[in-house]
Scaffold this motif. Structure first.
Motif, short mmCIF file in Angstrom:
data_model
loop_
_atom_site.label_atom_id
_atom_site.label_comp_id
_atom_site.label_asym_id
_atom_site.label_seq_id
_atom_site.Cartn_x
_atom_site.Cartn_y
_atom_site.Cartn_z
N SER A 15 3.81 -6.11 -27.31
CA SER A 15 4.62 -5.65 -28.43
C SER A 15 3.93 -5.95 -29.75
N LEU A 16 3.63 -4.92 -30.52
CA LEU A 16 2.95 -5.07 -31.80
C LEU A 16 3.92 -4.76 -32.93
N GLY A 17 3.53 -5.18 -34.18
CA GLY A 17 4.32 -4.78 -35.34
C GLY A 17 5.49 -5.69 -35.64
N CYS A 18 6.55 -5.12 -36.16
CA CYS A 18 7.65 -5.88 -36.77
C CYS A 18 8.71 -6.30 -35.75
N SER A 19 9.67 -7.06 -36.23
CA SER A 19 10.75 -7.56 -35.37
C SER A 19 11.60 -6.41 -34.84
N LYS A 20 11.68 -5.30 -35.58
CA LYS A 20 12.47 -4.17 -35.09
C LYS A 20 11.78 -3.55 -33.88
N ASN A 21 10.45 -3.52 -33.92
CA ASN A 21 9.69 -3.01 -32.77
C ASN A 21 9.82 -3.96 -31.60
N LEU A 22 9.93 -5.26 -31.91
CA LEU A 22 10.10 -6.24 -30.83
C LEU A 22 11.42 -6.00 -30.11
N VAL A 23 12.47 -5.65 -30.86
CA VAL A 23 13.76 -5.34 -30.21
C VAL A 23 13.59 -4.12 -29.30
N ASP A 24 12.83 -3.12 -29.74
CA ASP A 24 12.55 -1.97 -28.86
C ASP A 24 11.90 -2.45 -27.57
N SER A 25 10.91 -3.35 -27.70
CA SER A 25 10.21 -3.85 -26.51
C SER A 25 11.18 -4.60 -25.60
N GLU A 26 12.11 -5.33 -26.21
CA GLU A 26 13.09 -6.08 -25.39
C GLU A 26 14.04 -5.11 -24.68
N VAL A 27 14.36 -4.00 -25.34
CA VAL A 27 15.20 -2.99 -24.68
C VAL A 27 14.44 -2.41 -23.48
N MET A 28 13.15 -2.13 -23.70
CA MET A 28 12.31 -1.62 -22.59
C MET A 28 12.27 -2.64 -21.46
N ALA A 29 12.06 -3.91 -21.82
CA ALA A 29 11.97 -4.96 -20.79
C ALA A 29 13.27 -5.03 -19.99
N GLY A 30 14.39 -4.81 -20.67
CA GLY A 30 15.67 -4.80 -19.97
C GLY A 30 15.75 -3.67 -18.96
N VAL A 49 0.02 -1.54 -18.02
CA VAL A 49 0.26 -2.14 -19.34
C VAL A 49 0.99 -1.12 -20.21
N VAL A 50 2.04 -1.60 -20.90
CA VAL A 50 2.73 -0.78 -21.90
C VAL A 50 2.41 -1.39 -23.26
N VAL A 51 1.85 -0.60 -24.16
CA VAL A 51 1.56 -1.07 -25.51
C VAL A 51 2.57 -0.43 -26.46
N ASN A 52 3.43 -1.26 -27.06
CA ASN A 52 4.40 -0.74 -28.03
C ASN A 52 3.78 -0.89 -29.41
N THR A 53 3.37 0.22 -29.98
CA THR A 53 2.51 0.21 -31.16
C THR A 53 3.26 0.14 -32.48
N CYS A 54 2.48 -0.16 -33.54
CA CYS A 54 2.98 -0.14 -34.92
C CYS A 54 2.15 0.88 -35.70
N GLY A 55 2.80 1.57 -36.64
CA GLY A 55 2.05 2.57 -37.41
C GLY A 55 2.24 2.39 -38.89
N PHE A 56 2.66 1.17 -39.32
CA PHE A 56 3.11 0.97 -40.70
C PHE A 56 2.00 1.11 -41.73
N ILE A 57 0.95 0.28 -41.61
CA ILE A 57 -0.15 0.36 -42.58
C ILE A 57 -1.49 0.37 -41.83
N GLU A 59 -4.07 -1.66 -41.44
CA GLU A 59 -4.43 -2.79 -40.56
C GLU A 59 -3.61 -2.74 -39.26
N ALA A 60 -2.34 -2.43 -39.39
CA ALA A 60 -1.46 -2.41 -38.21
C ALA A 60 -1.86 -1.28 -37.27
N ARG A 61 -2.21 -0.14 -37.85
CA ARG A 61 -2.63 0.99 -36.99
C ARG A 61 -3.93 0.63 -36.28
N ASP A 66 -7.08 -0.68 -31.48
CA ASP A 66 -7.96 -1.62 -30.79
C ASP A 66 -7.31 -2.15 -29.51
N THR A 67 -6.01 -2.40 -29.57
CA THR A 67 -5.29 -2.90 -28.39
C THR A 67 -5.27 -1.85 -27.28
#
Ligand code: SF4
Length: 478
Positions: A15-30, A49-57, A59-61, A66-67
């Motif tokens: 899970s990459l990126g912000c806490s909101k993306n982390l909640v998405d990853s937790e929903v997926m994990a559920g 492997v599932v990579v939950n990406t961030c696209g904000f700025i 560096e994050a992209r 890279d991941t």
């Protein structure tokens, strides 16, 4: 080829990126857990492997790309059988990613992710059938894994729906509560409204149900997150907003700490400040990105606020909430930021002395207004200004941490490490002033006897005895 449910299959969820993306990853994990798919922490131990990406700025992209490439290499070398990519970067650049990284078996744009288990089964099924060299998007029941099919197949839309059934990826005693999806602001540097759409708040009763479920699980601290938490509920037109939500969450006795993140000075008001002060388990802590301190730059950023408004909001907050810890985010290097205007930002920081500051250098985001604006400072100048802000902030933090020495503070224990070869342990904790993952910590020295009685999730009184970098150190106040 659908897999028989009995077949052991496992996923490593990154899970990459912000806490909101982390909640998405937790929903997926559920969803994965309920489908009997194991969750592994190491990619080498998993089928896919599932990579939950961030696209904000920028560096994050880059970190997301890279991941993905790192796991594409593991797939090419046969260490893993499949690779699935989800999240904000998919919303922005799915076609490009698919063309450049053929090892990815499926791209899933944002959704409620209820379809993830069938995607995993389809990918592993194909890998078993076609061998590890299989590339390009898989097909699975409900259409192709390409954009047209995947939104429905990978699950319904999400917006205001409950994130129940999450499998927490944080320690159970601390969790994020996402208030909804999307944003109604139009900040000229931000692609999030384009990625996550307009504001869709979750109904108040849904959030209370989610928070109660977390409390039953053992959560004692919840951090409220959204693109703009202070805008919560305004799209529902039901006459309630964040103050009413805080009052209801405040009735859940097991929740000792309620922390508000991602407030916006344009939508922050005195009623909310007073409610935060009145509800006992709402912490005297607020994260409120202000982004800049110059009138013209804030106007160009389309922030819908001004330096005068920011000063007024901070004054109201500090008047209403004694001992408030105020965190903010600053963006330097935005088009039109001259040395003089940067000076106005430093004036605001010196005057307000935020307790915690995160600072980013502007990077132009495709499809945002900022891209077309002239007068952008050089990258070098932006980085120098970012360093200047952080240097000033380090001094603010050091002097405020010095004032904590000798004081007794309530802390939440996040973990206990037994120090090898020593007859003592170290508890890693946080005070009310420290949000998870983004702020400092309280490092608590424990004797062996004390360590036996201290667990993650415990609240303890600690006497602060010194500072160590961004953190403070102390001992149990017994
Ligand atoms: S408030 Fe502005 S910066 Fe924050 S998510 Fe919305 S548009 Fe982006």
């Amino acid at each position: 080829m659908a897999l028989t449910p009995t077949l052991d299959r496992s996923v490593c969820l990154v899970s990459l990126g912000c806490s909101k993306n982390l909640v998405d990853s937790e929903v997926m994990a559920g969803h994965l857990g309920r489908a009997g798919i194991g969750l592994m922490t190491e990619p080498e131990d998993s089928d896919l492997v599932v990579v939950n990406t961030c696209g904000f700025i920028d560096e994050a992209r880059q970190e997301s790309i890279d991941t993905i490439l790192r796991y594409a290499e593991l797939k090419r070398s046969g260490v893993i059988r499949g690779l699935v990519v989800t999240g904000c970067l998919v919303e922005l650049h799915e076609k490009q990613l698919a063309a450049e990284i053929p090892e990815v078996d499926a791209f899933l744009p944002l959704s409620d992710y209820s379809g993830v288990p069938s995607v995993v089964d389809a990918v592993i099924g194909r890998a078993i059938h076609d061998g590890p060299a299989s590339t390009g998007p898989v097909t699975f029941s409900g259409g192709g894994a390409s954009r047209s099919g995947s939104r429905t197949a990978s699950g319904g839309s999400k917006g205001g729906s409950a994130d129940l059934g999450r499998s927490l990826l944080t320690p159970v005693h601390t969790a994020y509560l996402r208030l909804g999806e999307g944003c109604n602001h139009i900040c000229a540097f931000c692609a999030i409204p384009k990625i996550r759409g307009k504001l869709q708040s979750k109904p108040l009763d849904v959030l209370v149900e989610e928070a109660s479920a977390l409390a039953q699980l053992g959560t004692r601290e919840i951090s409220l997150v959204a693109e703009d938490s202070t805008d919560y509920g305004k799209d529902l037109g039901k006459g309630y907003g964040l103050p009413e939500l805080l009052s209801e969450l405040g009735k859940i006795d097991e929740l000792k700490w309620i922390r508000v993140l991602y407030a916006h000075p344009a939508t922050m008001d005195d009623h909310l400040a007073r409610t935060m002060a009145e509800v006992p388990n709402v912490l005297p802590y607020l994260d409120m990105p202000v982004q800049h301190g110059d009138e013209a730059v804030l106007r160009a950023m389309r922030r819908g606020t001004s330096p005068a408004r920011i000063r007024q909001v901070v004054a109201e907050l500090r008047e209403a909430i004694p001992d408030l810890t105020l965190r903010t985010t600053i963006l330097v290097g935005f088009p039109g930021e001259t040395e003089r205007r940067f000076g106005h930002l430093m004036d605001l920081l010196e005057e307000i002395r935020f307790d915690r500051v995160g600072c980013f250098a502007y990077s132009p985001e495709e499809g945002t207004e900022g891209v077309n604006l002239g007068g952008r400072p050089s990258r070098r100048a932006a980085e120098d200004r970012r360093e200047q802000v952080m240097r000033f902030q380090r001094d603010v933090l050091r002097s405020s941490n010095k004032q904590r020495v000798g004081k007794v503070e309530e802390v939440l224990i996040d973990g206990v490490d037994t120090l090898a070869g020593l007859d003592s342990s170290l508890a890693v904790a946080r005070s009310r002033r420290d949000a998870p993952e983004i702020d400092g910590q309280v490092l608590v020295s424990l004797t062996a006897a004390q360590a036996e009685g201290v667990q993650p999730g415990d609240f303890r009184e600690v006497k602060i005895s010194g500072i160590k970098g961004y953190d403070v150190v102390g001992m149990l106040n017994e």
